[in-house]
Motif scaffolding. Structure first.
Motif, PDB file in Angstrom:
ATOM      1  N   LEU A  88       0.829  -1.201   0.000  1.00 31.71           N
ATOM      2  CA  LEU A  88       0.000   0.000   0.000  1.00 31.71           C
ATOM      3  C   LEU A  88       0.865   1.253   0.000  1.00 31.71           C
ATOM      4  O   LEU A  88       0.587   2.218  -0.728  1.00 31.71           O
ATOM      5  CB  LEU A  88      -0.912  -0.016   1.221  1.00 31.71           C
ATOM      6  CG  LEU A  88      -1.964   1.086   1.323  1.00 31.71           C
ATOM      7  CD1 LEU A  88      -2.946   0.988   0.160  1.00 31.71           C
ATOM      8  CD2 LEU A  88      -2.710   0.980   2.654  1.00 31.71           C
ATOM      9  N   PHE A  89       1.927   1.242   0.801  1.00 28.68           N
ATOM     10  CA  PHE A  89       2.844   2.379   0.866  1.00 28.68           C
ATOM     11  C   PHE A  89       3.494   2.623  -0.495  1.00 28.68           C
ATOM     12  O   PHE A  89       3.575   3.764  -0.974  1.00 28.68           O
ATOM     13  CB  PHE A  89       3.908   2.108   1.921  1.00 28.68           C
ATOM     14  CG  PHE A  89       4.978   3.161   2.010  1.00 28.68           C
ATOM     15  CD1 PHE A  89       4.797   4.300   2.772  1.00 28.68           C
ATOM     16  CD2 PHE A  89       6.172   3.013   1.317  1.00 28.68           C
ATOM     17  CE1 PHE A  89       5.790   5.278   2.851  1.00 28.68           C
ATOM     18  CE2 PHE A  89       7.166   3.974   1.383  1.00 28.68           C
ATOM     19  CZ  PHE A  89       6.972   5.117   2.146  1.00 28.68           C
ATOM     20  N   ALA A  90       3.977   1.557  -1.136  1.00 26.05           N
ATOM     21  CA  ALA A  90       4.648   1.692  -2.431  1.00 26.05           C
ATOM     22  C   ALA A  90       3.674   2.180  -3.504  1.00 26.05           C
ATOM     23  O   ALA A  90       4.009   3.056  -4.324  1.00 26.05           O
ATOM     24  CB  ALA A  90       5.262   0.353  -2.844  1.00 26.05           C
ATOM     25  N   LEU A  91       2.464   1.626  -3.521  1.00 25.33           N
ATOM     26  CA  LEU A  91       1.467   2.028  -4.517  1.00 25.33           C
ATOM     27  C   LEU A  91       1.089   3.499  -4.350  1.00 25.33           C
ATOM     28  O   LEU A  91       1.018   4.248  -5.335  1.00 25.33           O
ATOM     29  CB  LEU A  91       0.230   1.149  -4.387  1.00 25.33           C
ATOM     30  CG  LEU A  91      -0.944   1.499  -5.313  1.00 25.33           C
ATOM     31  CD1 LEU A  91      -0.540   1.366  -6.771  1.00 25.33           C
ATOM     32  CD2 LEU A  91      -2.153   0.617  -5.006  1.00 25.33           C
ATOM     33  N   CYS A  92       0.869   3.920  -3.109  1.00 25.22           N
ATOM     34  CA  CYS A  92       0.495   5.311  -2.871  1.00 25.22           C
ATOM     35  C   CYS A  92       1.650   6.265  -3.168  1.00 25.22           C
ATOM     36  O   CYS A  92       1.419   7.400  -3.606  1.00 25.22           O
ATOM     37  CB  CYS A  92       0.022   5.484  -1.437  1.00 25.22           C
ATOM     38  SG  CYS A  92      -1.571   4.708  -1.099  1.00 25.22           S
ATOM     39  N   SER A  93       2.875   5.815  -2.942  1.00 24.34           N
ATOM     40  CA  SER A  93       4.032   6.636  -3.301  1.00 24.34           C
ATOM     41  C   SER A  93       4.107   6.815  -4.814  1.00 24.34           C
ATOM     42  O   SER A  93       4.421   7.905  -5.310  1.00 24.34           O
ATOM     43  CB  SER A  93       5.316   5.995  -2.768  1.00 24.34           C
ATOM     44  OG  SER A  93       5.312   5.950  -1.358  1.00 24.34           O
ATOM     45  N   LEU A  94       3.803   5.751  -5.553  1.00 21.70           N
ATOM     46  CA  LEU A  94       3.782   5.840  -7.012  1.00 21.70           C
ATOM     47  C   LEU A  94       2.677   6.786  -7.478  1.00 21.70           C
ATOM     48  O   LEU A  94       2.894   7.621  -8.377  1.00 21.70           O
ATOM     49  CB  LEU A  94       3.584   4.449  -7.615  1.00 21.70           C
ATOM     50  CG  LEU A  94       3.516   4.375  -9.144  1.00 21.70           C
ATOM     51  CD1 LEU A  94       4.815   4.867  -9.766  1.00 21.70           C
ATOM     52  CD2 LEU A  94       3.208   2.950  -9.602  1.00 21.70           C
ATOM     53  N   ILE A  95       1.497   6.676  -6.874  1.00 19.58           N
ATOM     54  CA  ILE A  95       0.398   7.572  -7.232  1.00 19.58           C
ATOM     55  C   ILE A  95       0.777   9.020  -6.913  1.00 19.58           C
ATOM     56  O   ILE A  95       0.472   9.942  -7.676  1.00 19.58           O
ATOM     57  CB  ILE A  95      -0.884   7.170  -6.489  1.00 19.58           C
ATOM     58  CG1 ILE A  95      -1.368   5.800  -6.985  1.00 19.58           C
ATOM     59  CG2 ILE A  95      -1.984   8.213  -6.674  1.00 19.58           C
ATOM     60  CD1 ILE A  95      -2.538   5.234  -6.194  1.00 19.58           C
ATOM     61  N   SER A  96       1.468   9.233  -5.792  1.00 19.44           N
ATOM     62  CA  SER A  96       1.917  10.579  -5.437  1.00 19.44           C
ATOM     63  C   SER A  96       2.850  11.137  -6.500  1.00 19.44           C
ATOM     64  O   SER A  96       2.751  12.307  -6.885  1.00 19.44           O
ATOM     65  CB  SER A  96       2.624  10.560  -4.075  1.00 19.44           C
ATOM     66  OG  SER A  96       1.764  10.139  -3.046  1.00 19.44           O
ATOM     67  N   ALA A  97       3.765  10.291  -6.967  1.00 18.37           N
ATOM     68  CA  ALA A  97       4.720  10.739  -7.982  1.00 18.37           C
ATOM     69  C   ALA A  97       4.042  11.064  -9.303  1.00 18.37           C
ATOM     70  O   ALA A  97       4.512  11.939 -10.053  1.00 18.37           O
ATOM     71  CB  ALA A  97       5.787   9.665  -8.196  1.00 18.37           C
ATOM     72  N   LEU A  98       2.938  10.391  -9.599  1.00 17.72           N
ATOM     73  CA  LEU A  98       2.258  10.569 -10.886  1.00 17.72           C
ATOM     74  C   LEU A  98       1.030  11.474 -10.786  1.00 17.72           C
ATOM     75  O   LEU A  98       0.350  11.687 -11.793  1.00 17.72           O
ATOM     76  CB  LEU A  98       1.824   9.208 -11.436  1.00 17.72           C
ATOM     77  CG  LEU A  98       2.949   8.185 -11.679  1.00 17.72           C
ATOM     78  CD1 LEU A  98       2.364   6.860 -12.147  1.00 17.72           C
ATOM     79  CD2 LEU A  98       3.961   8.715 -12.681  1.00 17.72           C
ATOM     80  N   SER A  99       0.746  12.006  -9.610  1.00 14.65           N
ATOM     81  CA  SER A  99      -0.489  12.771  -9.407  1.00 14.65           C
ATOM     82  C   SER A  99      -0.532  14.018 -10.284  1.00 14.65           C
ATOM     83  O   SER A  99       0.492  14.641 -10.563  1.00 14.65           O
ATOM     84  CB  SER A  99      -0.631  13.158  -7.929  1.00 14.65           C
ATOM     85  OG  SER A  99       0.491  13.917  -7.515  1.00 14.65           O
ATOM     86  N   ASN A 100      -1.742  14.380 -10.686  1.00 19.08           N
ATOM     87  CA  ASN A 100      -1.929  15.541 -11.555  1.00 19.08           C
ATOM     88  C   ASN A 100      -2.608  16.707 -10.848  1.00 19.08           C
ATOM     89  O   ASN A 100      -3.028  17.674 -11.469  1.00 19.08           O
ATOM     90  CB  ASN A 100      -2.748  15.154 -12.786  1.00 19.08           C
ATOM     91  CG  ASN A 100      -4.112  14.607 -12.413  1.00 19.08           C
ATOM     92  OD1 ASN A 100      -4.431  14.469 -11.224  1.00 19.08           O
ATOM     93  ND2 ASN A 100      -4.916  14.280 -13.414  1.00 19.08           N
ATOM     94  N   GLY A 101      -2.729  16.603  -9.521  1.00 21.10           N
ATOM     95  CA  GLY A 101      -3.358  17.667  -8.755  1.00 21.10           C
ATOM     96  C   GLY A 101      -3.143  17.460  -7.278  1.00 21.10           C
ATOM     97  O   GLY A 101      -2.797  16.364  -6.824  1.00 21.10           O
ATOM     98  N   ILE A 102      -3.365  18.514  -6.516  1.00 21.04           N
ATOM     99  CA  ILE A 102      -3.079  18.477  -5.088  1.00 21.04           C
ATOM    100  C   ILE A 102      -4.031  17.547  -4.343  1.00 21.04           C
ATOM    101  O   ILE A 102      -3.645  16.907  -3.358  1.00 21.04           O
ATOM    102  CB  ILE A 102      -3.123  19.905  -4.491  1.00 21.04           C
ATOM    103  CG1 ILE A 102      -2.567  19.902  -3.062  1.00 21.04           C
ATOM    104  CG2 ILE A 102      -4.542  20.460  -4.536  1.00 21.04           C
ATOM    105  CD1 ILE A 102      -1.125  19.531  -2.952  1.00 21.04           C
ATOM    106  N   VAL A 103      -5.283  17.418  -4.809  1.00 18.29           N
ATOM    107  CA  VAL A 103      -6.252  16.575  -4.112  1.00 18.29           C
ATOM    108  C   VAL A 103      -5.815  15.113  -4.168  1.00 18.29           C
ATOM    109  O   VAL A 103      -5.796  14.408  -3.150  1.00 18.29           O
ATOM    110  CB  VAL A 103      -7.660  16.748  -4.706  1.00 18.29           C
ATOM    111  CG1 VAL A 103      -8.627  15.750  -4.071  1.00 18.29           C
ATOM    112  CG2 VAL A 103      -8.159  18.169  -4.493  1.00 18.29           C
ATOM    113  N   LEU A 104      -5.462  14.640  -5.355  1.00 21.11           N
ATOM    114  CA  LEU A 104      -5.008  13.258  -5.497  1.00 21.11           C
ATOM    115  C   LEU A 104      -3.737  13.022  -4.688  1.00 21.11           C
ATOM    116  O   LEU A 104      -3.579  11.977  -4.041  1.00 21.11           O
ATOM    117  CB  LEU A 104      -4.762  12.932  -6.970  1.00 21.11           C
ATOM    118  CG  LEU A 104      -4.263  11.514  -7.272  1.00 21.11           C
ATOM    119  CD1 LEU A 104      -5.256  10.472  -6.776  1.00 21.11           C
ATOM    120  CD2 LEU A 104      -4.005  11.338  -8.769  1.00 21.11           C
TER     121      LEU A 104
END
Length: 530
Positions: A88-104
């Motif tokens: 979960l930590f790794a997946l969310c870190s990846l999503i953070s790196a690829l996020s397109n906005g502050i909410v995500l």
């Protein structure tokens, strides 16, 4: 009862590697996010409160789910929870790196904190399962050192990544490292507690909800107004859920948060001490890099290098403190660590735009030594202050108090810093055209996200030097006010820790005196030959 595959005993090195690598990522993810805030704000043009949730969302869920994650690990299996947490930590870190906005980004960071809580609690349980005797002590020594290194070098690593590869790399690298740990979990053993038949869901939701409501009120108060309907509602929710949490835990057969432990004076003094320490220290890890990048116009990498003066002592002084315990009682060591942090926070007010950062080496070192000493003595003392059968509960509660103190400290410090900076700016921008004229709050928010050069560029060239000076002076003054408050809080906690610690010593001595005659009488009544 252990549920361990035969092959598990052949992989202690892999188990230690997986747990240590995962634990190394957790503090880096906290301090690294603060270093990434200026880059995030430049790309997403978000407000201050939204930017602060990058750090606070992670720390909030980390603190809130610590005890619950321990219950899950005992109930469903330590390896299973560890794997779920690091994935979960790794997946969310990846999503953070690829996020397109502050909410995500904020949502991903908050969910990553849940994974971090699962990793830390189940990881330590895995080490206790695989290692015994002296090997266990060595393994936990390596584990503690890894956490310290992650905290010490987190700002530097994140600053280097952000400067050279952009803020997204601050989250991408932990995602890659987390994926490596996921691959290693196939070699880890499995175990569970056969007596853990249920999860304290009511305690989990009331505690997490109360803490979330409090943090939300503290973060949004300076933006929406302290008496705004949102803030009043948030404080009301906090109060109701806190009362509900106390009620629920007092009526649980096996509570995840045993409130009776607060009747132990030494445990209370240690909790007060650790809350004061993290309250004074963790906000510096978050907001000093933004000050250095905004006011001194340093790169995030340069700011990370300067932060080493503060964090490197936390690596070496746990070992020194452990050695000194042979001559100095724990209560004196704890009192000294909080006192040093108070002194260092007050001394750090020498920091200003015109003063070399080397002038801050003294206060940085004093704070780092104080925190390092606490790392070496407080966890063991907290566990030792209660009966052996409640040691696990005490450890979980102590770490929850520490993480909750971090989350609240970061939120309070961020709100105060923004408020003080805005007050210092006042009406000084009224003569300037552009988006920051008559908008002291807008410039204060930008400064607290590490931005001053960008706002300065919005005014005519002839006015930029004066505009920059206004921002730098206001942020410096706001930081000084915050440091005095942190120092005063730690100083007050020093007195409280000393007084409560002395009472616990007196109580222990009285109990020993009472026990000795009773034991002697019992010995005289033992039948001959028994």
């Amino acid at each position: 009862m252990k549920d361990t595959p035969p092959s598990a005993a052949r992989h202690p090195v892999i188990t230690l590697t997986a747990v240590v690598l995962a634990s190394l990522l957790l503090p880096i993810s906290l301090t690294g996010a603060s270093v990434a805030m200026p880059g995030v704000a430049a790309d997403f043009h978000n407000g201050l409160a939204a930017g602060q949730w990058i750090v606070n969302g992670y720390d909030l869920t980390f603190a809130s789910f610590m005890l619950a994650a321990g219950s899950f690990a005992d109930r469903f299996g330590r390896r299973k929870v560890f794997l779920t947490g690091i994935a979960l930590f790794a997946l969310c870190s990846l999503i953070s790196a690829l996020s397109n906005g502050i909410v995500l980004l904020d949502i991903a960071r908050a969910v990553a904190g849940v994974g971090a809580a699962a990793v830390l609690t189940s990881g330590s349980a895995l080490l206790a399962q695989v290692f015994d005797g002296p090997a266990r002590a060595k393994a936990f020594g390596v584990f503690g050192t890894a956490v310290g290194i992650g905290m010490a070098f987190g700002p530097f690593v994140a600053g280097s990544l952000s400067t050279n590869f952009g803020w997204r790399s601050v989250f991408l690298v932990p995602a890659i490292a987390g994926a490596v740990v996921v691959a290693l979990t196939v070699f880890l053993p499995e175990s569970r507690d056969p007596q853990a038949t249920r999860v304290d869901w009511a305690g989990t939701f009331t505690f997490s909800g109360a803490l979330a409501a409090l943090i939300a009120a503290l973060l949004e108060g300076s933006q929406l107004g302290w008496a705004s309907p949102f803030n009043i509602a948030a404080y009301a929710v906090f109060a109701v859920l806190l009362v509900a949490f106390v009620y629920v835990e007092r009526h649980q057969e096996r509570p995840m948060f045993d409130l009776k432990l607060f009747s132990q004076p030494q445990f209370v003094s240690l909790c007060v001490g650790v809350v004061a320490l993290v309250f004074a220290f963790t906000p510096l890890l978050v907001y000093l890099p933004t000050y250095l990048t905004a006011v001194k116009d340093q790169s995030t990498m340069h700011a990370g290098v300067d932060m080493l003066m503060l964090t490197v002592p936390t690596i070496f002084f746990p070992m020194i403190a452990g050695a000194l315990l042979r001559w100095i009682p724990v209560r004196h060591m704890v009192t000294a660590s909080v006192a040093l942090t108070a002194i260092g926070a007050a001394w750090l007010t020498v920091l200003s735009p015109d003063v070399s950062n080397w002038a801050a080496l003294g206060p940085f070192a004093v704070i780092g030594i104080g925190i390092g000493v606490s790392f070496g003595v407080m966890d063991g003392a907290a566990v030792s202050s209660v009966d052996a059968e409640r040691a696990g509960m005490a450890a979980g509660m102590f770490n929850t108090m520490r993480l909750a103190g971090e989350a609240i400290g970061i939120a309070v410090a961020g709100t105060l810093l923004a408020t003080f900076t805005r007050q210092q700016i006042g009406s000084k921008l009224d003569a300037y055209p552009g988006p920051y004229g008559h908008q002291p709050g807008a410039l204060a928010d930008a400064l607290n996200q590490g931005q001053l050069s960008g706002p300065t560029d919005t005014v005519p060239a002839a006015s930029r030097a004066a505009f920059h000076q206004i921002g730098a002076d206001a942020f410096t003054s706001g930081l000084h006010q915050l440091l005095w408050i942190l120092a005063a809080f730690a100083a007050g906690a020093t007195l409280l820790v000393a007084v409560v610690g002395a009472k616990s010593r007196a109580a222990a001595a009285a109990q020993a005196e009472q026990t000795a005659p009773d034991q002697a009488e019992a010995d005289t009544n033992v039948p001959v030959g028994a």
